[in-house]
Design a protein around this motif. Structure first.
Motif, mmCIF file in Angstrom:
data_model
loop_
_atom_site.group_PDB
_atom_site.id
_atom_site.type_symbol
_atom_site.label_atom_id
_atom_site.label_comp_id
_atom_site.label_asym_id
_atom_site.label_seq_id
_atom_site.Cartn_x
_atom_site.Cartn_y
_atom_site.Cartn_z
ATOM 1 N N ARG A 83 4.002 -0.053 -19.741
ATOM 2 C CA ARG A 83 4.646 1.266 -19.753
ATOM 3 C C ARG A 83 3.853 2.319 -19.004
ATOM 4 O O ARG A 83 4.059 3.526 -19.184
ATOM 5 C CB ARG A 83 4.894 1.741 -21.194
ATOM 6 C CG ARG A 83 5.674 0.770 -22.063
ATOM 7 C CD ARG A 83 7.067 0.533 -21.532
ATOM 8 N NE ARG A 83 7.872 1.749 -21.501
ATOM 9 C CZ ARG A 83 8.999 1.897 -20.824
ATOM 10 N NH1 ARG A 83 9.465 0.890 -20.088
ATOM 11 N NH2 ARG A 83 9.660 3.022 -20.848
ATOM 12 N N ALA A 84 2.936 1.912 -18.142
ATOM 13 C CA ALA A 84 2.160 2.879 -17.366
ATOM 14 C C ALA A 84 3.057 3.650 -16.402
ATOM 15 O O ALA A 84 4.123 3.175 -15.989
ATOM 16 C CB ALA A 84 1.067 2.161 -16.575
ATOM 17 N N VAL A 85 2.623 4.847 -16.049
ATOM 18 C CA VAL A 85 3.187 5.554 -14.913
ATOM 19 C C VAL A 85 2.531 4.976 -13.665
ATOM 20 O O VAL A 85 1.306 4.857 -13.596
ATOM 21 C CB VAL A 85 2.925 7.070 -15.012
ATOM 22 C CG1 VAL A 85 3.338 7.782 -13.719
ATOM 23 C CG2 VAL A 85 3.666 7.663 -16.202
ATOM 24 N N VAL A 86 3.337 4.601 -12.689
ATOM 25 C CA VAL A 86 2.814 3.987 -11.460
ATOM 26 C C VAL A 86 3.186 4.861 -10.280
ATOM 27 O O VAL A 86 4.345 5.243 -10.101
ATOM 28 C CB VAL A 86 3.377 2.561 -11.268
ATOM 29 C CG1 VAL A 86 2.943 1.987 -9.925
ATOM 30 C CG2 VAL A 86 2.926 1.650 -12.407
ATOM 31 N N LYS A 398 6.662 -1.720 2.691
ATOM 32 C CA LYS A 398 5.329 -1.132 2.727
ATOM 33 C C LYS A 398 4.340 -1.998 1.951
ATOM 34 O O LYS A 398 4.707 -2.898 1.188
ATOM 35 C CB LYS A 398 5.359 0.290 2.166
ATOM 36 C CG LYS A 398 6.014 1.293 3.113
ATOM 37 C CD LYS A 398 5.613 2.706 2.773
ATOM 38 C CE LYS A 398 6.030 3.678 3.854
ATOM 39 N NZ LYS A 398 5.556 5.039 3.565
ATOM 40 N N ARG A 399 3.058 -1.702 2.149
ATOM 41 C CA ARG A 399 2.010 -2.448 1.478
ATOM 42 C C ARG A 399 1.938 -2.060 0.011
ATOM 43 O O ARG A 399 2.276 -0.933 -0.373
ATOM 44 C CB ARG A 399 0.647 -2.198 2.146
ATOM 45 C CG ARG A 399 0.630 -2.441 3.637
ATOM 46 C CD ARG A 399 1.039 -3.859 3.982
ATOM 47 N NE ARG A 399 0.078 -4.853 3.510
ATOM 48 C CZ ARG A 399 0.296 -6.159 3.532
ATOM 49 N NH1 ARG A 399 1.451 -6.644 3.977
ATOM 50 N NH2 ARG A 399 -0.629 -6.988 3.100
ATOM 51 N N CYS A 400 1.482 -2.985 -0.800
ATOM 52 C CA CYS A 400 1.375 -2.746 -2.231
ATOM 53 C C CYS A 400 0.001 -2.160 -2.547
ATOM 54 O O CYS A 400 -0.996 -2.885 -2.620
ATOM 55 C CB CYS A 400 1.585 -4.043 -3.011
ATOM 56 S SG CYS A 400 1.405 -3.840 -4.788
ATOM 57 N N GLU A 401 -0.053 -0.837 -2.695
ATOM 58 C CA GLU A 401 -1.262 -0.140 -3.122
ATOM 59 C C GLU A 401 -0.842 0.806 -4.237
ATOM 60 O O GLU A 401 -0.236 1.855 -3.986
ATOM 61 C CB GLU A 401 -1.907 0.633 -1.966
ATOM 62 C CG GLU A 401 -2.404 -0.250 -0.837
ATOM 63 C CD GLU A 401 -3.245 0.507 0.193
ATOM 64 O OE1 GLU A 401 -3.567 1.689 -0.041
ATOM 65 O OE2 GLU A 401 -3.571 -0.098 1.229
ATOM 66 N N LEU A 402 -1.140 0.429 -5.480
ATOM 67 C CA LEU A 402 -0.626 1.138 -6.647
ATOM 68 C C LEU A 402 -1.750 1.771 -7.455
ATOM 69 O O LEU A 402 -2.842 1.223 -7.568
ATOM 70 C CB LEU A 402 0.122 0.177 -7.570
ATOM 71 C CG LEU A 402 1.170 -0.762 -6.963
ATOM 72 C CD1 LEU A 402 1.776 -1.623 -8.060
ATOM 73 C CD2 LEU A 402 2.238 0.017 -6.224
ATOM 74 N N ALA A 403 -1.440 2.927 -8.037
ATOM 75 C CA ALA A 403 -2.282 3.535 -9.060
ATOM 76 C C ALA A 403 -1.521 3.507 -10.377
ATOM 77 O O ALA A 403 -0.370 3.946 -10.438
ATOM 78 C CB ALA A 403 -2.638 4.962 -8.682
ATOM 79 N N LEU A 404 -2.151 2.960 -11.424
ATOM 80 C CA LEU A 404 -1.547 2.900 -12.750
ATOM 81 C C LEU A 404 -2.219 3.945 -13.630
ATOM 82 O O LEU A 404 -3.443 3.934 -13.798
ATOM 83 C CB LEU A 404 -1.710 1.510 -13.361
ATOM 84 C CG LEU A 404 -0.776 0.409 -12.822
ATOM 85 C CD1 LEU A 404 -1.173 -0.020 -11.411
ATOM 86 C CD2 LEU A 404 -0.766 -0.797 -13.754
#
Length: 429
Positions: A83-86, A398-404
């Motif tokens: 349930r994180a905000v991504v 696009k590339r997968c670069e995520l902040a959780l």
């Protein structure tokens, strides 16, 4: 429930499910997304070999990525986002991360009323760090850079630009560029494959005039133009200059940047930070990718930057540290400019690795909305590095670069300040 055979089968190596809010910051409309940031609640995201291949509601992910028995298809890793905000990984498009020593004494002196300009005139400021960096070994510089990169990552940054500029001689500048490039190699071979940081190298030989060239700045410019720039082709993506009366004149900067452009470098400028130096106009004239600082840029300068497609990068950490007036982001936005935010992480005027702090300062002191600040810290930071087609937003292709983020809503960003709101980053390359 068996999958619907009429649904398309999308090839994926990883599916991230159970996302509370997916803040895509997409540049094209996404079905089911809402608001200026294109937010999808209860979302999922699929990736194949580092590229985003699908975005949508979490309920839709199950039939798309399971086999005929209802289990995840072979080869697919399922990640529970809990349930994180991504959001997209934060993009810090202006740092001086590679240096030795510190300037705590100068910070103390500034609190006592000594100006940054006065410190430069005394041979302090940048030259203090130049001396420390020249004296440090390659191993020490590498260890310092790696430690700082770990901090940058923990605060949610997945792409960071790193400048040279604390060597100011050919040998040390080359050493620093090779260290910056080696950071990328280390990240690519890291055992922590899901938490890499992309490093973008910039050559900033024209940061200040080195002590051995005091009173002979034109000779130092010749060294940059005739020896350093040709030697460093392929080691740096960008060439930057500090266009300021305490550093280099407009004509000296034009000479450096024109040669850099001929050699294939892309251009950046430190412009109009301490005075109306003419740097913004030069950035527009030469078609720079970004002009950074811009505290003293005029309305006409801003129009010229807009017309030339130059990204305006604002650095509120400097205003905070120097106790100088914050430039109004609203003014830049009203002139139609693309505005990026960056830390300007350096030991003298913005000793901060944390893009969350920069977002908060932009909202509290520069007049930005949360939506504008997040856009500036992601897709517009990518534009300031000419990477907007690869990163900065969460879109198919696009590339997968995520902040959780360990928050319930993206609206907590900038509201809950003074702590690290990032749970982790997830990078697939």
């Amino acid at each position: 429930m068996m999958p619907d055979p009429s649904l398309p089968r999308i090839q994926a190596s990883m599916v991230i499910r159970n996302i509370g809010q997916l803040v895509t910051i997409a540049q094209q409309p996404i079905p089911g997304a809402n608001g200026a940031l294109q937010v999808i609640s209860d979302a999922a995201l699929a990736v194949h070999h580092g590229t985003i291949v699908w975005i949508g509601p979490d309920n839709d992910a199950e039939p798309l990525f399971q086999d005929d028995t209802g289990s995840p298809r072979d080869g697919i890793t399922i990640v529970d986002a809990q349930r994180a905000v991504v959001t997209p990984g934060l993009v810090d498009s202006h740092t001086h991360l590679l240096f030795a020593g510190d300037r705590a004494e100068e910070f103390y002196l500034r609190r006592s009323g000594v100006s940054y300009g006065e410190l430069l005139a005394q041979g302090r400021g940048i030259l203090t760090t130049v001396n420390a960096t020249r004296q440090a070994s390659t191993d020490i510089l590498m260890e310092l850079a790696k430690a700082r990169l770990d901090i940058v990552r923990r605060y949610g940054t997945t792409t960071v630009e790193v400048k040279t500029g604390y060597g100011l001689d050919k040998v040390t500048e080359e050493t620093c560029l090779r260290i910056i490039n080696n950071l990328n190699v280390l990240e690519e071979t890291s055992p922590h494959q899901h938490s890499q940081v992309r490093v973008v190298p910039t050559f900033l030989g024209a940061h200040t005039v080195p002590p051995e060239y005091q009173g002979r700045s034109d000779e130092y410019v010749t060294l940059i133009v005739e020896e350093m720039l040709p030697s460093f082709v392929g080691l740096a993506r960008f060439c930057d200059v500090f266009c300021e009366r305490e550093a280099f004149t407009v004509e000296q900067c034009r000479r450096i940047l024109s040669r850099a452009k001929e050699l294939g470098y892309q251009l950046k400028l430190h412009a109009d930070q301490l005075s109306p130096s003419g740097g913004a106009r030069l950035a527009a004239e030469l078609g720079a990718v970004s002009a950074d600082h811009l505290d003293y840029a005029s309305d006409a300068d801003l129009d010229a930057l807009r017309d030339a497609g130059v990204v305006a990068t604002l650095l509120p950490g400097c205003s905070y540290t120097l106790r100088s007036p914050y430039p109004s982001a609203r003014r830049f936005l009203d002139h139609g400019l693309r505005v990026a935010l960056a830390t300007d992480f350096n030991p003298g005027t913005s000793y901060c690795e944390n893009m969350q702090t920069i977002i908060g300062l932009a909202m509290s002191s520069m007049g930005m909305t949360l939506e504008e600040a997040l856009t500036a810290a992601t897709i517009n930071g990518a534009r300031a590095l000419q990477l907007e087609n690869e990163i900065g937003s969460l879109e198919v292709g696009k590339r997968c670069e995520l902040a959780l983020w360990s928050i319930n809503s993206y609206q907590e960003i900038g509201y809950h300040f003074g702590i690290n709101l990032i749970h982790s980053v997830l990078v697939q390359r």
